[in-house]
Design a protein around this motif. Structure first.
Motif, PDB file in Angstrom:
ATOM      1  N   LEU A 187      14.739 119.249 154.009  1.00 51.10           N
ATOM      2  CA  LEU A 187      15.094 118.079 154.804  1.00 51.10           C
ATOM      3  C   LEU A 187      16.484 118.220 155.416  1.00 51.10           C
ATOM      4  O   LEU A 187      16.786 117.621 156.447  1.00 51.10           O
ATOM      5  CB  LEU A 187      15.039 116.821 153.926  1.00 51.10           C
ATOM      6  CG  LEU A 187      13.650 116.495 153.345  1.00 51.10           C
ATOM      7  CD1 LEU A 187      13.749 115.338 152.366  1.00 51.10           C
ATOM      8  CD2 LEU A 187      12.668 116.171 154.450  1.00 51.10           C
ATOM      9  N   SER A 188      17.331 119.013 154.751  1.00 57.31           N
ATOM     10  CA  SER A 188      18.670 119.318 155.248  1.00 57.31           C
ATOM     11  C   SER A 188      19.098 120.627 154.621  1.00 57.31           C
ATOM     12  O   SER A 188      18.332 121.266 153.893  1.00 57.31           O
ATOM     13  CB  SER A 188      19.652 118.191 154.892  1.00 57.31           C
ATOM     14  OG  SER A 188      19.864 118.155 153.484  1.00 57.31           O
ATOM     15  N   ASP A 189      20.332 121.032 154.872  1.00 53.91           N
ATOM     16  CA  ASP A 189      20.836 122.263 154.265  1.00 53.91           C
ATOM     17  C   ASP A 189      20.911 122.156 152.751  1.00 53.91           C
ATOM     18  O   ASP A 189      20.934 123.169 152.052  1.00 53.91           O
ATOM     19  CB  ASP A 189      22.223 122.593 154.829  1.00 53.91           C
ATOM     20  CG  ASP A 189      22.165 123.016 156.287  1.00 53.91           C
ATOM     21  OD1 ASP A 189      21.068 123.413 156.730  1.00 53.91           O
ATOM     22  OD2 ASP A 189      23.206 122.930 156.969  1.00 53.91           O
ATOM     23  N   GLN A 190      20.942 120.926 152.229  1.00 57.61           N
ATOM     24  CA  GLN A 190      21.127 120.727 150.791  1.00 57.61           C
ATOM     25  C   GLN A 190      19.905 120.153 150.085  1.00 57.61           C
ATOM     26  O   GLN A 190      19.732 120.355 148.888  1.00 57.61           O
ATOM     27  CB  GLN A 190      22.329 119.791 150.550  1.00 57.61           C
ATOM     28  CG  GLN A 190      23.664 120.387 150.979  1.00 57.61           C
ATOM     29  CD  GLN A 190      24.791 119.387 150.827  1.00 57.61           C
ATOM     30  OE1 GLN A 190      24.895 118.431 151.584  1.00 57.61           O
ATOM     31  NE2 GLN A 190      25.635 119.611 149.833  1.00 57.61           N
ATOM     32  N   LEU A 191      19.041 119.460 150.801  1.00 55.36           N
ATOM     33  CA  LEU A 191      17.949 118.731 150.163  1.00 55.36           C
ATOM     34  C   LEU A 191      16.597 119.328 150.532  1.00 55.36           C
ATOM     35  O   LEU A 191      16.268 119.487 151.708  1.00 55.36           O
ATOM     36  CB  LEU A 191      17.986 117.258 150.579  1.00 55.36           C
ATOM     37  CG  LEU A 191      16.951 116.332 149.927  1.00 55.36           C
ATOM     38  CD1 LEU A 191      17.152 116.277 148.414  1.00 55.36           C
ATOM     39  CD2 LEU A 191      17.049 114.936 150.532  1.00 55.36           C
ATOM     40  N   SER A 192      15.792 119.666 149.490  1.00 55.01           N
ATOM     41  CA  SER A 192      14.451 120.224 149.680  1.00 55.01           C
ATOM     42  C   SER A 192      13.413 119.287 149.080  1.00 55.01           C
ATOM     43  O   SER A 192      13.615 118.726 147.990  1.00 55.01           O
ATOM     44  CB  SER A 192      14.332 121.598 149.019  1.00 55.01           C
ATOM     45  OG  SER A 192      15.219 122.530 149.599  1.00 55.01           O
ATOM     46  N   LEU A 193      12.293 119.148 149.771  1.00 57.61           N
ATOM     47  CA  LEU A 193      11.181 118.329 149.319  1.00 57.61           C
ATOM     48  C   LEU A 193      10.020 119.233 148.932  1.00 57.61           C
ATOM     49  O   LEU A 193       9.671 120.169 149.655  1.00 57.61           O
ATOM     50  CB  LEU A 193      10.747 117.370 150.436  1.00 57.61           C
ATOM     51  CG  LEU A 193       9.471 116.548 150.188  1.00 57.61           C
ATOM     52  CD1 LEU A 193       9.676 115.566 149.045  1.00 57.61           C
ATOM     53  CD2 LEU A 193       9.066 115.822 151.466  1.00 57.61           C
ATOM     54  N   PHE A 194       9.423 118.962 147.764  1.00 57.63           N
ATOM     55  CA  PHE A 194       8.306 119.762 147.259  1.00 57.63           C
ATOM     56  C   PHE A 194       7.084 118.872 147.083  1.00 57.63           C
ATOM     57  O   PHE A 194       7.170 117.767 146.533  1.00 57.63           O
ATOM     58  CB  PHE A 194       8.678 120.393 145.918  1.00 57.63           C
ATOM     59  CG  PHE A 194       7.535 121.094 145.225  1.00 57.63           C
ATOM     60  CD1 PHE A 194       7.143 122.362 145.609  1.00 57.63           C
ATOM     61  CD2 PHE A 194       6.848 120.478 144.182  1.00 57.63           C
ATOM     62  CE1 PHE A 194       6.090 123.014 144.976  1.00 57.63           C
ATOM     63  CE2 PHE A 194       5.800 121.118 143.537  1.00 57.63           C
ATOM     64  CZ  PHE A 194       5.422 122.384 143.938  1.00 57.63           C
ATOM     65  N   GLY A 195       5.939 119.345 147.557  1.00 58.25           N
ATOM     66  CA  GLY A 195       4.679 118.649 147.361  1.00 58.25           C
ATOM     67  C   GLY A 195       3.581 119.623 146.991  1.00 58.25           C
ATOM     68  O   GLY A 195       3.547 120.764 147.475  1.00 58.25           O
ATOM     69  N   ASP A 196       2.655 119.189 146.124  1.00 54.81           N
ATOM     70  CA  ASP A 196       1.634 120.090 145.593  1.00 54.81           C
ATOM     71  C   ASP A 196       0.414 119.237 145.249  1.00 54.81           C
ATOM     72  O   ASP A 196       0.487 118.346 144.397  1.00 54.81           O
ATOM     73  CB  ASP A 196       2.184 120.797 144.351  1.00 54.81           C
ATOM     74  CG  ASP A 196       1.244 121.854 143.798  1.00 54.81           C
ATOM     75  OD1 ASP A 196       0.050 121.818 144.111  1.00 54.81           O
ATOM     76  OD2 ASP A 196       1.720 122.705 143.028  1.00 54.81           O
ATOM     77  N   LEU A 197      -0.700 119.482 145.908  1.00 53.83           N
ATOM     78  CA  LEU A 197      -1.928 118.729 145.661  1.00 53.83           C
ATOM     79  C   LEU A 197      -3.035 119.696 145.261  1.00 53.83           C
ATOM     80  O   LEU A 197      -3.293 120.678 145.950  1.00 53.83           O
ATOM     81  CB  LEU A 197      -2.356 117.958 146.916  1.00 53.83           C
ATOM     82  CG  LEU A 197      -1.340 116.970 147.503  1.00 53.83           C
ATOM     83  CD1 LEU A 197      -1.881 116.371 148.798  1.00 53.83           C
ATOM     84  CD2 LEU A 197      -1.019 115.869 146.504  1.00 53.83           C
ATOM     85  N   GLN A 198      -3.683 119.405 144.149  1.00 54.54           N
ATOM     86  CA  GLN A 198      -4.758 120.270 143.656  1.00 54.54           C
ATOM     87  C   GLN A 198      -6.004 119.444 143.337  1.00 54.54           C
ATOM     88  O   GLN A 198      -5.913 118.363 142.740  1.00 54.54           O
ATOM     89  CB  GLN A 198      -4.330 121.024 142.396  1.00 54.54           C
ATOM     90  CG  GLN A 198      -5.401 121.976 141.867  1.00 54.54           C
ATOM     91  CD  GLN A 198      -5.128 122.459 140.454  1.00 54.54           C
ATOM     92  OE1 GLN A 198      -4.901 121.650 139.557  1.00 54.54           O
ATOM     93  NE2 GLN A 198      -5.138 123.773 140.254  1.00 54.54           N
ATOM     94  N   TYR A 199      -7.158 119.975 143.746  1.00 54.77           N
ATOM     95  CA  TYR A 199      -8.445 119.420 143.317  1.00 54.77           C
ATOM     96  C   TYR A 199      -9.145 120.484 142.480  1.00 54.77           C
ATOM     97  O   TYR A 199      -9.212 121.654 142.864  1.00 54.77           O
ATOM     98  CB  TYR A 199      -9.313 119.047 144.523  1.00 54.77           C
ATOM     99  CG  TYR A 199     -10.744 118.732 144.145  1.00 54.77           C
ATOM    100  CD1 TYR A 199     -11.074 117.536 143.509  1.00 54.77           C
ATOM    101  CD2 TYR A 199     -11.765 119.652 144.404  1.00 54.77           C
ATOM    102  CE1 TYR A 199     -12.378 117.259 143.145  1.00 54.77           C
ATOM    103  CE2 TYR A 199     -13.079 119.378 144.050  1.00 54.77           C
ATOM    104  CZ  TYR A 199     -13.377 118.177 143.416  1.00 54.77           C
ATOM    105  OH  TYR A 199     -14.674 117.915 143.047  1.00 54.77           O
ATOM    106  N   ARG A 200      -9.667 120.078 141.329  1.00 62.10           N
ATOM    107  CA  ARG A 200     -10.337 121.026 140.432  1.00 62.10           C
ATOM    108  C   ARG A 200     -11.618 120.392 139.920  1.00 62.10           C
ATOM    109  O   ARG A 200     -11.642 119.218 139.525  1.00 62.10           O
ATOM    110  CB  ARG A 200      -9.423 121.388 139.262  1.00 62.10           C
ATOM    111  CG  ARG A 200     -10.034 122.365 138.266  1.00 62.10           C
ATOM    112  CD  ARG A 200      -9.005 122.898 137.283  1.00 62.10           C
ATOM    113  NE  ARG A 200      -9.616 123.756 136.290  1.00 62.10           N
ATOM    114  CZ  ARG A 200      -9.754 123.437 134.999  1.00 62.10           C
ATOM    115  NH1 ARG A 200      -9.289 122.277 134.548  1.00 62.10           N
ATOM    116  NH2 ARG A 200     -10.343 124.266 134.157  1.00 62.10           N
ATOM    117  N   THR A 201     -12.700 121.151 139.918  1.00 64.00           N
ATOM    118  CA  THR A 201     -13.972 120.685 139.388  1.00 64.00           C
ATOM    119  C   THR A 201     -14.503 121.698 138.379  1.00 64.00           C
ATOM    120  O   THR A 201     -14.377 122.915 138.573  1.00 64.00           O
ATOM    121  CB  THR A 201     -14.995 120.450 140.515  1.00 64.00           C
ATOM    122  OG1 THR A 201     -16.230 119.992 139.948  1.00 64.00           O
ATOM    123  CG2 THR A 201     -15.265 121.723 141.310  1.00 64.00           C
ATOM    124  N   VAL A 202     -15.077 121.191 137.304  1.00 57.01           N
ATOM    125  CA  VAL A 202     -15.555 122.036 136.207  1.00 57.01           C
ATOM    126  C   VAL A 202     -16.955 121.585 135.811  1.00 57.01           C
ATOM    127  O   VAL A 202     -17.202 120.387 135.627  1.00 57.01           O
ATOM    128  CB  VAL A 202     -14.617 121.935 134.975  1.00 57.01           C
ATOM    129  CG1 VAL A 202     -15.177 122.756 133.814  1.00 57.01           C
ATOM    130  CG2 VAL A 202     -13.212 122.391 135.318  1.00 57.01           C
TER     131      VAL A 202
END
Length: 747
Positions: free
Chosen positions: A438-453
Motif C-alpha cells: 500500500l506504501s513503501d512501509q505498509l503491505s497488505l496480505f490476503g489468502d483465500l482457500q477452498y478445500r473439499t474432502v
C-alpha cells in the motif's frame, strides 16, 4: 492410469517447450526453491511467524537422528522418541499440537498420511541428508496442500542444483550401537543443462529401550533438466524401516521401581510368569514385547515429477505430479485368542472343545497416494505479487490382517485372512494469495482457500466390526494480515486466519461412543514485532488460537499405539513466542527462544468405563472437570545455543532445552502428568581442507550432558471395576548421556 496420463501430457509439453526454448532469450534462470516451494512458503512480507533452517544448519545437526530433532530448537517445539534415543519412531509437537495437526510438504507436495494425518518420519530415514532448507510456520500459516495446519506447517525443500560435481561420505557411530552410513554424489551440470544427484543411506540402532532396535534403509535419486526458462526434475526416494515395537511405554510403577505396584499391575492385567519377571527385572528401559519378531516392517517410495516454466518476465508456472506407494505390516504374538475373532471354528478333540489359541498375526497396509500440485505466480512489479495454486490428490488404502502361525490352526490355511477394509479419500483445494504494498512501509496480505474432502471406508476392522461409512467436507479458509516496516531494522505485523480440518481415521473407527466426530474449526490471531541489526536480532510473536470442536488427545491409545481423541466444544491456546540472537564477539554468538502459553479447555467431561462391583456390567460414567489444561501442552518451552569458534575450522556448540510440565490427559490431575525437564547437548565440529579433497569434518555430539532421567511422552487411561477406580500411567523414558561420533568427507 490417471497418473500415467498426466505424466505423458507434462512430458510432451516439456519436450515442445524445450525445442522452442533455444529461440528465446534468457530472462532468468529458474530457481527450484523460488518456483516450486514459494507458493506455500511465507516471505519477508508475509505477516506471520516462521523460521527458516538453512542447509548449513541442517548439515551441522544431522548425526542420524530423525528429522524432528533438526526442528527441536525452533520455538514451541517438543520432540519425542519411542526408543528413547531419536532413532526409530519419533515425533514432534509444536504449540502443543501433535503430528496430525502439523502440515508437512516435500517440495510443495503433501506428506501427511491422508487417513491418520500423522507424519511418520521413520519411513524416510536420513532424509535430512537430501534437504536444502526447511521453513516452519507456526499457527495456521499460509495456504498449503494437504491436511490443515492447526499447530504449524513444515515446508521442506530437497536439494537443488549443484553446478559442480561432488561426492560425500558421511559415517557416524554412537551409543546403543547406533550407526549412520551415507554416501552422496552429484554430477554437476552436464552440457550446461542436466544434472543427476543421489544418496544411499543406512541407519541402525539397538535403541535405549530394551529390544527397541531399528534397521533403516533409504535412497534418494534426482535427475533434472535446467534450461534457460524451464526446469524439469524427477525425484525418486524411498525408505524401508524395520523397527522392533516400543509403542506400549513403561508403566509408572516400573519407572518408580515400585515392586508392590508392579506386582499389582501384573495381577490386574493378567501377566504371565515370564512377563511378570520381565517387568520386575528390566528397569526403566522395560519393553513389554518379548517375541523376537514383534516388528513394524514398512517400505514407502515417492515419485515426484516437478516442472517450472518462465512464461514471461512476470509469470511463472509450476506443475508437479506425485505418487507415494507404501506397503508393510506389523507383526504381533498374541496369546489365548478366541477362534471366533479370527473367523475360525472351534476344535473338538474327544470330549474337549478348544475355543482359543496362541497365534502370530500380521496387520497389513498397502496404499497409493497420488495427485498433482500447481501454482501460477504473477509478479508485475516489486509491490504486487499474486499466486493461484492448489492440489488434487487421491488416497487408496487397503487394510487387512493375516494369521501366519497358530498353535491350533483350526480350519485356517497359511496366511489366513481375518479382516479386510478399504479406504478411499479424495482431496482438492484451490487458493489465491496476494501481497500488495500500500506504501513503501505498509503491505497488505490476503489468502483465500477452498478445500473439499471425500472420505469413504468399507469392510471390517481388526475387531470384526463393520466400518462402512462415507463423509464429505467443504471448507473455506480465509486469511488476512498487515505488515508495517517501521524502519530498515524493525517491523510489526498482525493477521487473522480461519481454518477447518476433518477428523482422522481413528476418530471414526475407535469412537466407542457411537457419535460421529465433528470437523474442527480454528480462528488464529497473530501479532508480532521484530528488529534486526548487524549484531543482534529480536522477535516477539503473540498468538490466540480459538478452537471450536477441537479434537483433543484423551491420553489413551488404541491397540497400535495411536492416540485417541474426542471433540471439545470450546478451547484455546494463547501465548507469546520470543526469539533473540546476539553476536557477542567475532567468535561467539548466542541464540535463545522461549514460549509462555496457556492452553485451556473451557469445560471438559471425561468418560470412564465402569464394569461394576462384580465385573458384570458395562457403563460409561461421566466426570465433569470445568476448565482444564489441554493434554501435552506445556505452558513453558525454552531453548537456545551458544556457538563458539576459537580456531579456524573449529566450532563448539552448547545447546539447551527446557520443557515445562505436561498433563497426560485433559483433567489437569497432578498424578497424571509428565514432569518438567531441562536437557543440554554439546557438539564439537572441526573441518579442514586439502588439495585432494574439498573438506573433511570430524564431529562429536554428546546428548543429555547432565544425564537427566526424563520422559518426553506418555499416556494415561482408567476404568472402574470391582469397587475400585484404576488409573494406569505409562511413560516413554529418554536416554541419559549418550554420544555420536561422525566423519564427513567431501570430495
Amino acid at each position: 492410469m490417471k497418473i500415467q496420463f498426466l505424466v505423458a501430457i507434462l512430458l510432451c509439453n516439456a519436450a515442445v517447450y524445450a525445442q522452442n526454448e533455444t529461440m528465446l532469450d534468457s530472462i532468468k534462470t529458474v530457481d527450484l526453491k523460488e518456483i516450486v516451494v514459494s507458493s506455500t512458503r511465507a516471505t519477508s512480507k508475509t505477516p506471520m511467524t516462521f523460521n527458516e533452517i538453512k542447509k548449513e544448519e541442517i548439515e551441522e545437526n544431522n548425526t542420524g537422528k530423525d528429522l524432528p530433532y533438526l526442528l527441536e530448537n525452533t520455538p514451541s517445539a517438543v520432540t519425542t522418541s519411542d526408543a528413547g534415543a531419536g532413532v526409530g519412531y519419533t515425533g514432534i509437537r509444536i504449540r502443543g499440537s501433535d503430528a496430525a495437526r502439523v502440515n508437512v510438504t516435500l517440495n510443495g507436495i503433501p506428506y501427511n498420511d491422508p487417513e491418520s494425518q500423522g507424519v511418520f518420519w521413520v519411513n524416510l530415514p536420513d532424509f535430512a541428508s537430501s534437504i536444502s532448507s526447511i521453513q516452519v510456520q507456526r499457527g495456521l500459516g499460509t495456504s498449503t496442500n494437504g491436511a490443515g495446519a492447526f499447530g504449524a506447517s513444515v515446508n521442506i525443500e530437497t536439494k537443488g542444483l549443484s553446478k559442480d560435481p561432488y561426492a560425500t561420505i558421511d559415517n557416524a557411530y554412537g551409543s546403543f550401537n547406533t550407526w549412520k552410513r551415507t554416501a552422496m554424489f552429484g554430477t554437476g551440470l552436464i552440457a550446461n543443462k542436466f544434472a543427476i544427484d543421489g544418496r544411499l543411506s543406512r541407519i541402525s540402532s539397538d535403541g535405549y529401550v530394551d529390544r527397541a532396535t531399528s534397521d533403516l534403509k533409504s535412497y534418494f535419486l534426482s535427475g533434472g533438466y535446467y534450461g534457460k526458462k524451464a526446469l524439469i526434475k524427477f525425484n525418486i526416494f524411498s525408505g524401508h524401516e524395520t523397527t522392533y515395537q516400543a509403542w506400549y511405554g513403561v508403566p509408572e510403577s516400573r519407572m518408580n521401581d515400585d515392586v508392590d505396584g508392579m506386582n499389582a499391575y501384573a495381577d490386574r492385567n493378567g501377566l504371565s510368569d515370564a512377563d511378570r519377571a520381565n517387568l520386575l527385572n528390566s528397569g526403566r528401559t522395560y519393553n513389554q514385547y518379548t517375541y523376537d519378531n514383534e516388528v513394524d516392517d514398512y517400505e514407502q517410495t515417492h515419485y515426484q515429477l516437478i516442472s517450472a516454466f518462465d512464461l514471461s518476465e512476470s509469470i511463472t508456472l509450476n506443475v508437479a505430479l506425485f505418487l507415494i506407494h507404501g506397503e508393510g505390516y506389523f507383526e504381533q504374538y498374541k496369546t489365548d485368542r478366541d477362534f471366533a475373532d479370527y473367523g475360525l471354528n472351534d476344535i473338538t478333540i474327544g470330549s474337549e472343545t478348544i475355543t482359543s489359541t496362541d497365534l502370530i498375526q500380521r496387520r497389513w497396509l498397502n496404499n497409493n497416494f497420488y495427485g498433482t500440485t500447481f501454482s501460477l505466480d504473477y509478479q508485475p512489479s516489486n509491490s504486487f505479487r499474486f499466486t493461484l495454486g492448489g492440489a488434487w490428490n487421491e488416497y487408496d488404502g487397503d487394510h487387512f490382517g493375516r494369521v501366519i502361525w497358530a498353535q491350533f490352526a483350526s480350519n485356517g490355511a497359511i496366511r489366513h485372512p481375518y479382516y479386510s477394509n478399504n479406504s478411499l479419500k479424495r482431496d482438492f483445494n484451490i487458493f489465491g494469495k496476494a501481497i500488495y504494498d500500500l506504501s513503501d512501509q505498509l503491505s497488505l496480505f490476503g489468502d483465500l482457500q477452498y478445500r473439499t474432502v471425500d472420505y469413504t471406508m468399507k469392510g471390517n476392522d481388526n475387531d470384526g466390526l463393520t466400518i462402512d461409512q462415507s463423509h464429505n467436507y467443504n471448507f473455506f479458509n480465509p486469511k488476512f494480515g498487515l505488515k508495517y516496516q517501521i524502519n530498515d531494522r524493525s517491523n510489526v505485523y498482525a493477521s487473522v486466519a480461519i481454518g477447518s480440518k476433518e477428523p482422522v481415521r481413528s476418530d471414526f473407527t475407535d469412537n466407542v461412543s457411537g457419535t460421529i466426530p465433528k470437523a474442527e474449526n480454528l480462528t488464529d490471531f497473530e501479532a508480532g514485532y521484530s528488529r534486526t541489526s548487524s549484531k543482534y536480532s529480536f522477535q516477539a510473536n503473540f498468538y490466540w488460537m480459538d478452537y471450536k470442536d477441537q479434537l483433543v488427545l484423551t491420553g489413551e491409545l488404541n491397540d497400535v499405539g495411536s492416540s485417541l481423541r474426542a471433540n471439545v466444544d470450546k478451547s484455546y491456546r494463547a501465548g507469546i513466542e520470543l526469539q533473540a540472537g546476539y553476536q557477542l564477539t567475532e567468535d561467539l554468538k548466542v541464540n535463545a527462544n522461549a514460549t509462555i502459553s496457556k492452553n485451556k479447555i473451557e469445560s471438559f467431561d471425561e468418560t470412564i468405563y465402569n464394569y461394576g462391583v462384580g465385573w458384570d456390567e458395562y457403563n460409561a460414567d461421566v466426570i465433569s472437570y470445568g476448565e482444564t489444561d489441554i493434554a501435552f501442552s506445556p505452558n513453558v518451552v525454552a531453548g537456545g545455543n551458544l556457538d563458539y569458534s576459537p580456531l579456524s575450522g573449529l566450532n563448539l556448540r552448547w545447546i539447551h532445552k527446557y520443557v515445562g510440565e505436561q498433563f497426560l490427559d485433559n483433567t489437569s490431575t497432578d498424578s497424571r502428568k509428565l514432569d518438567a525437564y531441562y536437557i543440554s547437548d554439546a557438539v564439537a565440529t572441526y573441518t579442514f581442507t586439502g588439495e585432494s579433497f574439498k573438506a573433511i569434518s570430524l564431529k562429536l555430539a554428546v546428548y543429555n550432558l547432565f544425564n537427566k532421567m526424563y520422559s518426553a511422552n506418555g499416556y494415561s487411561w482408567g476404568y472402574r471395576g470391582g469397587g475400585d477406580e484404576i488409573r494406569e500411567n505409562f511413560y516413554y523414558p529418554q536416554a541419559g548421556t549418550n554420544f555420536m561420533l561422525g566423519l564427513n568427507i567431501k570430495l
